[in-house]
Design an enzyme around this catalytic site. Structure first.
Site, short mmCIF file in Angstrom:
data_model
loop_
_atom_site.label_atom_id
_atom_site.label_comp_id
_atom_site.label_asym_id
_atom_site.label_seq_id
_atom_site.Cartn_x
_atom_site.Cartn_y
_atom_site.Cartn_z
N HIS A 24 0.86 -1.19 0.00
CA HIS A 24 0.00 0.00 0.00
C HIS A 24 0.89 1.24 0.00
CE1 HIS A 24 -3.74 2.21 0.99
NE2 HIS A 24 -2.97 2.96 1.74
N ASP A 26 1.20 5.23 -0.04
CA ASP A 26 0.47 6.45 0.28
C ASP A 26 1.08 7.64 -0.42
OD1 ASP A 26 -1.67 5.71 2.04
OD2 ASP A 26 -0.14 5.16 3.51
N PHE A 133 -0.80 11.55 8.05
CA PHE A 133 0.40 11.13 8.77
C PHE A 133 0.23 9.70 9.29
CE2 PHE A 133 0.15 15.69 8.96
CZ PHE A 133 1.43 16.07 8.60
N ASP A 165 -7.64 1.63 6.68
CA ASP A 165 -6.29 2.22 6.60
C ASP A 165 -6.14 3.24 7.72
OD1 ASP A 165 -3.88 3.29 5.75
OD2 ASP A 165 -4.69 4.19 3.90
N GLY A 166 -5.23 2.93 8.63
CA GLY A 166 -4.95 3.86 9.73
C GLY A 166 -5.13 3.21 11.08
N GLY A 167 -4.04 3.11 11.83
CA GLY A 167 -4.13 2.58 13.19
C GLY A 167 -4.40 1.09 13.26
N GLY A 187 0.84 0.10 8.85
CA GLY A 187 2.10 0.81 8.61
C GLY A 187 3.01 0.72 9.81
ZN ZN Z 1 -3.27 4.77 2.70
#
Ligand code: ZN
Length: 219
Positions: A24, A26, A133, A165-167, A187
């Site tokens: 993925h 970004d 971020f 997506d995220g956390g 991530g």
């Molecule tokens: Zn992403």
């Protein structure tokens, strides 16, 4: 890859290449989000280091100006944000290029913004942090929207991936999985780990356990 060492991206790809299903990527334009990250040249360079599916998340105000460049660089799929508008046209452009088509929504963007396009996309991305971020905390309230997307595509018999997506960690992935997501972007949880491949396996395992639990017959 947002949380990988940008000075050693090829090495980071190597660390997860055998265990991850997708990479993925970004892309941030300094406008749609305040941060700046990578563009087509970096995608093209990474393409030489990995045969994996390249899932390019375009956090850009004008993604239409760059779709062909990402395709040429080796993107397999691109995801644009519904908040930037012109969604129908962007979907047509991605289809014409032979890209797999993704549509993303920020945490505060309602299901109703995604709903008109569900029949035209391959993937819906529900952001579980405010984009811009890495390293942010998972917003659990987004699971309501994930459930709405899952029910809508189920009732319409559509084949659409639901990505979060995220956390995402081995702790939060269960919630996302039970709510109906089937693609999980991690991530910091991966590249903040001393052995990133182990983190990928742990997240996959936690997602599978949650699916089995939710699929179990009621007692
Ligand atoms: Zn992403």
């Amino acid at each position: 890859m947002l949380s990988a060492d940008f000075g050693n991206l090829a090495e980071a790809v190597g660390e997860v290449g055998a265990v991850a299903d997708w990479l993925h990527l970004d892309v941030m334009d300094g406008h749609f989000v305040p941060n700046l990250t990578i563009g087509p040249p970096v995608v093209e360079s990474l393409r030489r280091h990995s045969p994996l599916y390249f899932d390019c998340h375009l956090m850009m105000t004008n993604p239409g100006d760059y779709l062909s460049a990402f395709k040429e660089a080796g993107a397999d799929g691109c995801t644009v944000h519904v908040e930037v508008g012109g969604t129908g046209e962007l979907i047509d452009q991605m289809r014409a290029l032979g890209l797999r088509v993704g549509l993303a929504a920020n945490p505060d963007t309602p299901f109703s913004a995604l709903e008109p396009f569900l029949g035209d996309v391959d993937l819906v991305l529900c952001m579980t942090v405010h984009p811009g971020f890495g390293g942010q905390k998972f917003i659990v309230d987004v699971m309501d929207k994930v459930g709405q997307v899952r029910r809508a595509i189920g009732s319409r018999g559509l084949s659409v991936d639901i990505e979060v997506d995220g956390g995402i960690t081995s702790t939060t992935v269960g919630d996302a999985s039970r709510s109906g997501a089937n693609v999980f972007v991690a991530g910091s949880a991966v590249f903040g780990h001393a052995r990133p491949w182990e983190a990928v396996e742990a997240i996959r395992e936690a997602a599978l356990v949650a699916i089995h639990q939710s699929a179990a017959p009621p007692r």
